[in-house]
Design a protein around this motif. Structure first.
Motif, mmCIF file in Angstrom:
data_model
loop_
_atom_site.group_PDB
_atom_site.id
_atom_site.type_symbol
_atom_site.label_atom_id
_atom_site.label_comp_id
_atom_site.label_asym_id
_atom_site.label_seq_id
_atom_site.Cartn_x
_atom_site.Cartn_y
_atom_site.Cartn_z
ATOM 1 N N LEU B 91 0.839 -1.189 0.000
ATOM 2 C CA LEU B 91 0.000 0.000 0.000
ATOM 3 C C LEU B 91 0.882 1.250 0.000
ATOM 4 N N PHE B 92 0.639 2.123 -0.935
ATOM 5 C CA PHE B 92 1.348 3.399 -1.020
ATOM 6 C C PHE B 92 0.287 4.492 -0.927
ATOM 7 N N HIS B 93 0.044 4.929 0.316
ATOM 8 C CA HIS B 93 -1.089 5.827 0.524
ATOM 9 C C HIS B 93 -0.879 7.188 -0.126
ATOM 10 N N ALA B 94 0.339 7.690 -0.075
ATOM 11 C CA ALA B 94 0.577 9.022 -0.650
ATOM 12 C C ALA B 94 0.285 9.035 -2.142
ATOM 13 N N GLN B 95 0.561 7.916 -2.777
ATOM 14 C CA GLN B 95 0.318 7.828 -4.230
ATOM 15 C C GLN B 95 -1.039 7.193 -4.534
ATOM 16 N N ARG B 96 -1.749 6.787 -3.485
ATOM 17 C CA ARG B 96 -3.055 6.145 -3.621
ATOM 18 C C ARG B 96 -2.985 4.966 -4.602
ATOM 19 N N VAL B 98 -2.101 0.605 -4.888
ATOM 20 C CA VAL B 98 -1.892 -0.701 -4.265
ATOM 21 C C VAL B 98 -1.241 -1.605 -5.305
ATOM 22 N N ILE B 99 -0.188 -2.259 -4.913
ATOM 23 C CA ILE B 99 0.436 -3.254 -5.804
ATOM 24 C C ILE B 99 0.104 -4.633 -5.271
ATOM 25 N N GLU B 100 -0.446 -5.460 -6.137
ATOM 26 C CA GLU B 100 -0.809 -6.814 -5.744
ATOM 27 C C GLU B 100 0.216 -7.808 -6.286
ATOM 28 N N TYR B 101 0.581 -8.765 -5.449
ATOM 29 C CA TYR B 101 1.471 -9.853 -5.849
ATOM 30 C C TYR B 101 0.708 -11.150 -5.618
ATOM 31 N N THR B 102 0.380 -11.839 -6.693
ATOM 32 C CA THR B 102 -0.331 -13.109 -6.570
ATOM 33 C C THR B 102 0.644 -14.183 -6.090
ATOM 34 N N PRO B 103 0.113 -15.323 -5.639
ATOM 35 C CA PRO B 103 1.038 -16.406 -5.234
ATOM 36 C C PRO B 103 2.013 -16.783 -6.347
ATOM 37 N N GLY B 104 1.505 -16.842 -7.573
ATOM 38 C CA GLY B 104 2.388 -17.196 -8.687
ATOM 39 C C GLY B 104 3.473 -16.164 -8.907
ATOM 40 N N GLU B 105 3.132 -14.908 -8.732
ATOM 41 C CA GLU B 105 4.123 -13.861 -8.920
ATOM 42 C C GLU B 105 5.167 -13.901 -7.802
ATOM 43 N N LEU B 106 4.720 -14.183 -6.586
ATOM 44 C CA LEU B 106 5.684 -14.297 -5.485
ATOM 45 C C LEU B 106 6.625 -15.477 -5.722
ATOM 46 N N ARG B 107 6.060 -16.575 -6.260
ATOM 47 C CA ARG B 107 6.925 -17.710 -6.573
ATOM 48 C C ARG B 107 7.930 -17.325 -7.649
ATOM 49 N N THR B 108 7.429 -16.642 -8.675
ATOM 50 C CA THR B 108 8.308 -16.275 -9.781
ATOM 51 C C THR B 108 9.428 -15.356 -9.315
ATOM 52 N N ARG B 109 9.122 -14.523 -8.338
ATOM 53 C CA ARG B 109 10.142 -13.606 -7.816
ATOM 54 C C ARG B 109 10.951 -14.242 -6.682
ATOM 55 N N ASN B 110 10.747 -15.529 -6.462
ATOM 56 C CA ASN B 110 11.437 -16.204 -5.355
ATOM 57 C C ASN B 110 11.187 -15.486 -4.043
ATOM 58 N N ALA B 111 9.955 -15.053 -3.862
ATOM 59 C CA ALA B 111 9.658 -14.208 -2.707
ATOM 60 C C ALA B 111 8.561 -14.783 -1.827
ATOM 61 N N THR B 200 -9.059 3.338 -0.221
ATOM 62 C CA THR B 200 -10.365 3.759 -0.718
ATOM 63 C C THR B 200 -10.564 3.196 -2.130
ATOM 64 N N PRO B 201 -11.800 3.229 -2.604
ATOM 65 C CA PRO B 201 -12.054 2.721 -3.961
ATOM 66 C C PRO B 201 -11.292 3.483 -5.047
ATOM 67 N N LEU B 202 -10.833 4.678 -4.733
ATOM 68 C CA LEU B 202 -10.137 5.458 -5.759
ATOM 69 C C LEU B 202 -8.654 5.119 -5.853
ATOM 70 N N TYR B 203 -8.192 4.231 -5.000
ATOM 71 C CA TYR B 203 -6.817 3.777 -5.164
ATOM 72 C C TYR B 203 -6.709 2.990 -6.466
ATOM 73 N N ILE B 204 -5.601 3.179 -7.140
ATOM 74 C CA ILE B 204 -5.344 2.394 -8.347
ATOM 75 C C ILE B 204 -4.653 1.101 -7.932
ATOM 76 N N ARG B 205 -5.211 0.001 -8.384
ATOM 77 C CA ARG B 205 -4.648 -1.305 -8.041
ATOM 78 C C ARG B 205 -3.827 -1.820 -9.221
ATOM 79 N N LEU B 206 -2.606 -2.176 -8.950
ATOM 80 C CA LEU B 206 -1.703 -2.668 -9.996
ATOM 81 C C LEU B 206 -1.340 -4.111 -9.705
ATOM 82 N N ASP B 207 -1.307 -4.917 -10.729
ATOM 83 C CA ASP B 207 -0.793 -6.280 -10.617
ATOM 84 C C ASP B 207 0.701 -6.200 -10.921
#
Lengths: 530, 246
Positions: B91-96, B98-111, B200-207
């Motif tokens: 969550l980056f509130h100042a920039q409103r 949200v970055i989402e990391y799916t399980p597959g993406e976390l695996r791909t990033r070894n994270a 809030t709903p106005l946050y931009i959600r990024l994958d």
């Protein structure tokens, strides 16, 4: 020293062994450590077969009843080559001689992927080019290149919109379908049905956020988001669009509704619209239209009795094929989605247009993760094989291409059959010697596959004197391994070289030479006879 | 996006503690829900001490939130009760945003994180490599003291054994020293959650999988630059180990 010539001959006799009628240095007489299974004759026979098949080719000038456009997102030529070897090696072959299904298509050309404003493009203008016939601007979908960035007036967008091959097929009474392993609102599939100046406006909340960020009155942007455009299509497309399947579920649900699979998450829409329900209600109701979100429900769909099918199998992108849950709660493969789509679309005697995208090849490359990219490419080839088997090559044009390439390389001088994901092992200088890892100028092994940039960079920091890691075969063949990258970037990038186009069916012979990417549309249009 | 050096240092230290090797810990006991506030002090080789902003940990059975309120940033790790798969939202509130990391993406990033290490600030298994040197108490809670060396660092950990959280982590080398200290502990997580998870709903959600197509986005550029400096994501094998804190 009296008979130096004789003595020299004796010395040669020690150093040479007799092999047939020729003399070969003993050091070179052992069996090669690497090599293929082919006989000498096999090479000649293969070449002659190729010529014979070529002579039997004829220009199929018929109109196409059906057109299927397969796009491997980010599937550059190096990805195809590596996937071919990977797939072949998984089948117990050396790999290099193997062919992916679409590589046997009779016509191949190169596609120049630059866009109106980019030397190296993103997926939005490239797919716009392929489905509209016009090159466009970075980040814009199926609008012409005079469209202003961030233009959000619906009337202006309408005036700039370019008709797509899907819309034209719908107007001609054909059935249509869109399938992707990415979000169905993502740039490549979206370009077939949506028109917008910003590819990221996949749900209405993104447009509202845009208004807020630029001080525009709330609701002043009248252009519809991409998910809404999929539902609110023209009457012709509404009747025609029989199948839409992929990921991106959260963009279709209101933010008051919890996700059916990830119950701690909700939709993102702020307009309260529940688009899956609208899909069903505006397309004849539950008796003819269906919405599914998992594999069990997908499997239960009867193509014969279902007129319209919306499948949204993940909140965002679908899983990589390497990670896909094939159980009832999981999601279908790209092959299964392709098969179901064709079963539904074939019911229309006027024919169909279908777009199928392997959307996650691109994402795996961006992550610097070659194995996932190759596994998705192999699955893509399976889907194409299934489509080819389900259709008649005399009336169905199948085109396979990519929107752009990636900075993905096949490097070094690995020996024949060397594991494509492994460390480079060269042909030994002396036959009979064991195959050993090739090493760089630091004495360290390196992989065949790599990236020119991306997250796989492992260069040294001031506190660490190591420049490169010491890699092992076990590490580099693991599914999570990130190939090394030359330039450190958070995400590996697209590449600007040409990509290939493979074609089969009516008017496939028009795919030839080096083509502008937007000419792909013109081939499809000509095939349909529009 | 802060480019404050100390903040980066703090981030680096925390991630280097948390991102241990992936281990199952299926036999690990359930840990109590808790919100904790920490502060980090770093002393460099010239004996200059800098104090970092507060770092918060909010721990529930299927959710772990870490936050640096001064930076208006938080990370929400959620574990699916059925599948055990972990997702991450940054969550980056100042920039409103949200970055989402799916399980597959976390695996791909070894994270993929070690869930129990995530909720305990450090991997409880790492304590086994240290010597228990004594016991004590803090505000009525039992404390076990551990001392030892890991990877060339001298480590002192005062460990709240019931809460399974560190009271203090003191890490030192010949060149630097960092001390993470617990400031406050609260069995309730609601207030802290409300404060750091105000999306809030106005946050931009990024994958995060889309970052490769967003290289020209200033926000994505800043996040990737930050992650690059912190070496946020480990590599799959052959990693040249390095952490920003050292």
């Amino acid at each position: 020293m009296k008979h130096p010539i004789v003595r020299k001959t004796c010395a040669l006799a020690v150093a040479f062994a007799v092999t047939g009628t020729s003399f070969v240095p003993a050091a070179f007489a052992a069996q090669p450590a690497t090599g293929g299974p082919e006989s000498v004759q096999d090479w000649w026979t293969g070449g002659q077969n190729f010529i014979r098949q070529g002579k039997q080719l004829y220009a199929n000038t018929r109109r196409a009843k059906n057109v299927i456009l397969f796009i491997g997102d980010g599937m550059g030529v190096s990805t195809v080559s590596a996937a071919r070897i990977f797939d072949g090696q998984n089948q117990g072959k050396k790999g290099e001689e193997h062919m992916l299904s679409f590589e046997t298509f009779p016509y191949v050309a190169l596609s120049k992927t630059y866009s109106w404003d980019q030397q190296t493009s993103d997926s939005a203008p490239t797919m716009t080019a392929m489905v509209t016939g016009y090159k466009g601007r970075e980040g814009q979908l199926s609008v012409n290149h005079t469209t202003t960035r961030g233009e959000c007036d619906a009337a202006v967008i309408a005036s700039k919109s370019l008709p797509t091959i899907l819309e034209q097929a719908a107007a001609a009474g054909k059935s249509t379908g869109v399938v992707s392993t990415a979000r169905i609102t993502h740039a490549t599939p979206a370009a077939t049905y949506a028109h917008t100046s910003v590819r990221d406006w996949e749900a209405d909340n993104n447009i509202r956020a845009f208004e807020a960020a630029y001080g525009l009155p709330a609701g002043s942007c009248t252009v519809k988001d991409i998910a809404a455009q999929l539902i609110d299509v023209s009457p012709a497309v509404r009747a025609s669009l029989k199948v839409a399947m992929g990921g991106g579920r959260s963009y279709f649900y209101p933010n008051s509704v919890f996700d059916p699979e990830n119950t701690s998450s909700r939709g993102v829409r702020t307009d309260g619209r529940h688009l899956p329900n609208e899909w069903v209600s505006t397309r004849g109701g539950a008796s003819s239209a269906k919405y599914v979100w998992n594999k069990a429900d997908f499997d239960a769909v009867n193509p014969a009795s279902t007129e319209h099918l919306l499948g949204l199998f993940e909140r965002s992108h679908m899983q990589y094929e390497a990670d896909r849950n094939n159980g009832p709660t999981g999601e279908p493969s790209l092959t299964a989605m392709t098969e179901k789509s064709i079963q539904m679309l074939k019911k229309n005697s006027n024919g169909f247009f279908l777009h199928v995208e392997a959307g996650r090849i691109d994402h795996a490359h961006h992550a610097g993760n070659a194995k996932r990219a190759l596994i998705d490419t192999v699955e893509f080839a399976k889907a194409i094989k299934k489509a080819y088997e389900m259709t008649d090559p005399n009336d169905t044009l199948i085109l396979v291409s990519a929107d752009h390439s990636h900075v993905f390389t096949i490097a070094g001088y690995p020996a024949r059959g060397n594991p494509i994901l492994g460390l480079v092992k060269e042909v030994p200088n002396v036959d009979g010697d064991p195959v050993e890892n090739a090493v760089d100028s630091l004495g360290l092994p390196y992989t065949t596959l790599g990236y020119a940039n991306g997250p796989g960079w492992r260069g040294s920091l001031p506190t660490n004197s190591a420049v490169r890691p010491t890699l092992t075969e076990a590490q580099t063949t693991a599914v999570d391994f990130l190939q090394e990258a030359t330039v450190p970037l958070g995400s590996e990038t697209h590449a600007g070289e040409d990509v290939a186009i493979y074609a089969s069916g009516p008017k496939a012979y028009l795919v030839r030479g080096v083509m502008e990417q937007n000419w792909i549309y013109h081939v499809m249009k000509e095939a349909f006879g529009f | 996006m802060s480019k404050n050096g100390l903040s980066l240092l703090l981030f680096g230290i925390i991630t280097s503690i948390v991102n241990g090797p992936v281990t199952a810990h299926d036999d690990a006991p359930d840990v109590p829900s808790m919100s904790a506030r920490y502060r980090l002090e770093v002393t460099d080789e010239e004996c200059r001490t800098r104090q970092g902003p507060e770092w918060w940990l909010i721990r529930e059975s299927s959710r772990v939130v870490t936050a640096i309120p001064a930076l208006d940033q938080a990370e929400v790790w959620t574990r699916d009760a059925d599948t055990g798969e972990v997702t991450l939202e940054r969550l980056f509130h100042a920039q409103r945003r949200v970055i989402e990391y799916t399980p597959g993406e976390l695996r791909t990033r070894n994270a993929e994180p070690d869930w129990h290490a995530l909720g305990s600030v450090l991997d409880p298994d790492s304590l086994k490599t240290l010597e228990a040197t004594g016991t004590g108490e803090w505000r009525g809670r039992p404390v076990t003291m551990y001392r030892g060396t890991i990877g060339g660092e001298r480590i002192e950990v005062d460990w709240l054994s019931v809460e399974r959280l560190p009271l203090r982590v003191d890490r030192s080398t010949r060149r630097s020293r960092s001390v993470l200290t617990l400031l406050a502990l609260d069995p309730s997580t609601q207030r802290a959650s409300d404060e750091v998870q105000r999306v809030t709903p106005l946050y931009i959600r990024l994958d995060s999988a889309d970052f490769g197509d967003m290289e020209s986005d200033p926000f994505v550029q800043a996040v990737e630059a930050l992650d690059g400096r912190n070496r946020r994501w480990a590599h799959g094998g052959g990693h040249v180990h390095a952490h920003a804190a050292h």
